[in-house]
Scaffold this active site. Structure first.
Site, short mmCIF file in Angstrom:
data_model
loop_
_atom_site.label_atom_id
_atom_site.label_comp_id
_atom_site.label_asym_id
_atom_site.label_seq_id
_atom_site.Cartn_x
_atom_site.Cartn_y
_atom_site.Cartn_z
N SER A 1 9.30 -6.37 -2.35
CA SER A 1 10.25 -5.26 -2.37
C SER A 1 11.59 -5.71 -2.94
O SER A 1 11.99 -6.86 -2.76
CB SER A 1 10.45 -4.75 -0.94
N TYR B 1 11.59 -6.73 8.56
CA TYR B 1 10.68 -6.27 7.50
C TYR B 1 10.98 -6.99 6.20
O TYR B 1 10.08 -7.54 5.54
CB TYR B 1 10.83 -4.74 7.31
N LYS C 1 8.81 -9.94 3.70
CA LYS C 1 8.57 -9.94 2.25
C LYS C 1 9.02 -11.27 1.66
O LYS C 1 8.32 -11.88 0.85
CB LYS C 1 9.31 -8.77 1.59
P1 NAD Z 1 1.38 2.47 3.62
O1 NAD Z 1 1.74 2.26 5.04
O2 NAD Z 1 1.14 3.85 3.16
O3 NAD Z 1 0.09 1.59 3.25
C1 NAD Z 1 -0.19 0.36 3.87
C2 NAD Z 1 -1.66 0.38 4.27
O4 NAD Z 1 -2.00 -0.87 4.87
C3 NAD Z 1 -1.99 1.47 5.29
O5 NAD Z 1 -3.12 2.19 4.84
C4 NAD Z 1 -2.30 0.70 6.57
O6 NAD Z 1 -3.23 1.37 7.37
C5 NAD Z 1 -2.79 -0.61 6.03
N1 NAD Z 1 -2.60 -1.77 6.91
C6 NAD Z 1 -1.47 -2.14 7.57
N2 NAD Z 1 -1.71 -3.27 8.27
C7 NAD Z 1 -3.02 -3.62 8.05
C8 NAD Z 1 -3.84 -4.67 8.51
N3 NAD Z 1 -3.40 -5.62 9.34
N4 NAD Z 1 -5.13 -4.73 8.07
C9 NAD Z 1 -5.59 -3.76 7.21
N5 NAD Z 1 -4.85 -2.73 6.77
C10 NAD Z 1 -3.57 -2.66 7.19
O7 NAD Z 1 2.51 1.76 2.75
P2 NAD Z 1 2.79 1.84 1.19
O8 NAD Z 1 4.02 2.63 0.99
O9 NAD Z 1 1.56 2.21 0.47
O10 NAD Z 1 3.17 0.32 0.92
C11 NAD Z 1 2.20 -0.64 0.54
C12 NAD Z 1 2.84 -2.00 0.51
O11 NAD Z 1 3.97 -1.97 -0.37
C13 NAD Z 1 3.39 -2.47 1.87
O12 NAD Z 1 3.17 -3.86 1.98
C14 NAD Z 1 4.87 -2.17 1.77
O13 NAD Z 1 5.64 -3.03 2.57
C15 NAD Z 1 5.13 -2.45 0.29
N6 NAD Z 1 6.31 -1.73 -0.22
C16 NAD Z 1 6.37 -0.37 -0.09
C17 NAD Z 1 7.48 0.31 -0.56
C18 NAD Z 1 7.58 1.80 -0.42
O14 NAD Z 1 8.67 2.35 -0.63
N7 NAD Z 1 6.53 2.53 -0.09
C19 NAD Z 1 8.52 -0.40 -1.17
C20 NAD Z 1 8.42 -1.78 -1.29
C21 NAD Z 1 7.29 -2.44 -0.81
C1 UD1 Z 2 14.27 1.87 2.17
C2 UD1 Z 2 14.40 0.60 2.97
C3 UD1 Z 2 13.84 -0.57 2.17
C4 UD1 Z 2 12.39 -0.28 1.81
C5 UD1 Z 2 12.33 1.05 1.08
C6 UD1 Z 2 10.93 1.46 0.81
C7 UD1 Z 2 16.27 0.87 4.49
C8 UD1 Z 2 17.68 0.49 4.79
N1 UD1 Z 2 15.78 0.39 3.34
O1 UD1 Z 2 14.96 1.71 0.94
O2 UD1 Z 2 13.91 -1.76 2.90
O3 UD1 Z 2 11.87 -1.31 0.99
O4 UD1 Z 2 12.93 2.09 1.88
O5 UD1 Z 2 10.26 1.78 1.99
O6 UD1 Z 2 15.63 1.54 5.26
N2 UD1 Z 2 19.08 8.72 2.04
C9 UD1 Z 2 19.81 9.82 2.50
N3 UD1 Z 2 19.25 10.61 3.45
C10 UD1 Z 2 18.01 10.39 3.96
C11 UD1 Z 2 17.26 9.27 3.48
C12 UD1 Z 2 17.84 8.46 2.53
O7 UD1 Z 2 20.94 10.05 2.07
O8 UD1 Z 2 17.55 11.14 4.84
C13 UD1 Z 2 19.67 7.89 0.97
C14 UD1 Z 2 19.85 6.43 1.35
O9 UD1 Z 2 21.12 6.21 1.93
C15 UD1 Z 2 19.70 5.73 -0.02
C16 UD1 Z 2 18.71 6.64 -0.77
O10 UD1 Z 2 18.76 7.90 -0.10
O11 UD1 Z 2 20.91 5.76 -0.71
C17 UD1 Z 2 17.29 6.12 -0.73
O12 UD1 Z 2 16.91 5.88 0.62
P1 UD1 Z 2 15.40 5.53 1.04
O13 UD1 Z 2 14.47 6.48 0.39
O14 UD1 Z 2 15.37 5.41 2.52
O15 UD1 Z 2 15.16 4.12 0.37
P2 UD1 Z 2 16.01 2.76 0.48
O16 UD1 Z 2 17.05 2.85 1.53
O17 UD1 Z 2 16.45 2.39 -0.88
#
Ligand code: NAD
Ligand code: UD1
Length: 338
Positions: free
Chosen positions: A124, A149, A153
């Protein structure tokens, strides 16, 4: 020959399964459904146009993983399985370290046992912390990470780099995602958060559908063009295709590579509200409230390395991201419902 997708039933994983199959890969999915519903399986298969083996598997358990590697010739793993709620991680740090770090270590041990040494990992942009100036480049030092969290990462990145040093056959492509939003254009798969969403786009779409009364904008006193925070929003299908490119790269190279997946374009919170309103013709009421703790002013990717190494760059614009989010939300007001 197949690619194992851990967490393949989640938000990013489900889209990646579809794009991997479309790119010609055989895919096997392992998920423990901690944050996914089993109903997603048939939707993934319908979009992929091909049967996919789904295993209920907790990646922390070797006994869950080993039968998958025995059953299939797994050549590479795309590793999404993990927990991602920042606030929850501050309350449950041990559970986060166990799931996100022990999970990766166990997975890598089983991979090694079966001679599989190509991994694509979900990291991330959060690891850049708040000290680095935008745009964020992979060679910048990692920042001060503010929560468990984010530390999972960072530690996973280091574990995978250590593994690549110790085992010269190992290939780890560490992808630092910026802000994934949007949904598949079919409107059949998308993000299905539990309870009240923490992230901006799912919150806006629940306001649009009438589940939530208004958006809270976290601070309008940031040093940006309109005072609200800037992020690099990326369409989840673009992100999924970044994984297809990363798997191909991992097949052909050894060692560890850290690569940003972002667009290189930043939008403020109010830019996103305006784009959503334009794409959907729905007014999003909002109120400005104080800043959210831990938020930074701007996260913006330099996506050059992804283009150079993977030949990948994002295709979809913000309006498409909003339109696709809205189609998913409208078609599935209660998510996957089970
Ligand atoms: P998500 O929660 O929708 O998907 C994660 C999946 O992993 C889920 O289906 C969950 O059931 C499964 N899971 C969790 N722990 C497990 C375990 N121990 N064994 C098997 N399955 C397990 O999340 P996502 O948004 O699809 O994110 C996927 C990955 O990307 C995560 O590692 C997350 O931290 C990373 N990531 C997500 C974002 C984001 O904004 N969505 C941003 C940066 C990084
Ligand atoms: C957040 C997480 C980050 C994670 C990412 C993806 C935090 C502090 N950071 O990123 O670690 O990797 O999600 O899961 O939680 N915002 C509003 N109102 C809302 C929600 C968000 O104003 O109800 C604003 C936030 O202040 C930010 C932007 O929208 O400026 C994006 O927020 P968000 O979607 O939560 O993502 P990040 O904070 O960038």
């Amino acid at each position: 020959m197949a690619v194992l997708i851990t967490g393949g039933c989640g938000y990013i994983g489900s889209h990646t399964c579809v794009e991997m199959v479309k790119a010609g890969f055989d895919v096997v999915v392992a998920d423990n459904y901690h944050n996914a519903k089993s109903g997603v399986q048939q939707r993934i298969v319908a979009l992929a146009g091909k049967e996919i083996p789904f295993y209920t598997c907790d990646i922390r358990k070797e006994t869950d993983l080993i039968p998958i590697f025995e059953q299939h010739d797994i050549q590479a793993v795309v590793h999404f399985a993990g927990w991602k709620a920042v606030g929850e991680s501050t309350v449950l740090p041990l559970a986060y370290y166990d799931n996100n770090i022990s999970g990766t270590v166990t997975l890598c041990k089983v991979m090694q046992r079966f001679g599989c040494h190509r991994l694509v990992f979900s990291s991330s942009a959060t690891v850049y912390g708040e000290e680095n100036p935008a745009p964020l480049r992979e060679q910048m030092p990692v920042g001060k990470v503010a929560n468990p969290y984010a530390r999972t990462k960072l530690f996973n990145e280091q574990i995978l780099q250590d593994l690549c040093i110790a085992n010269e056959k190992f290939s780890a492509v560490i992808l630092r995602y910026f802000n994934p939003i949007g949904a598949h254009e079919s409107g059949t798969i998308g993000e299905d958060p539990n309870g009240i969403p923490n992230n901006l786009m799912p919150y806006i779409s629940q306001v649009a559908i009438g589940k939530l009364p208004y958006l809270q904008v976290f601070g309008d006193d940031y040093p940006t063009h309109d005072g609200t925070g800037i992020r690099d929003y990326i369409h989840v299908v673009d992100l999924a295709n970044g994984h297809v490119a990363a798997v191909k790269y991992a097949m052909a190279h050894c060692g560890a590579q850290i690569i940003n997946l972002g667009t290189g374009i930043g939008y403020s919170v109010l830019d996103v509200v305006t784009a959503f309103e334009k794409a959907t013709n729905i007014k999003i009421p909002y109120q400005v409230v104080p800043r959210r703790e831990g938020d930074v002013t701007i996260y913006l990717a330099d996506p050059t390395k992804a283009k150079e190494l993977l030949g990948w760059q994002a295709q979809y614009d913000l309006e498409t991201m909003c339109r696709d989010t809205w189609r998913w939300q409208q078609n599935n007001p209660n998510g996957y419902e089970e």
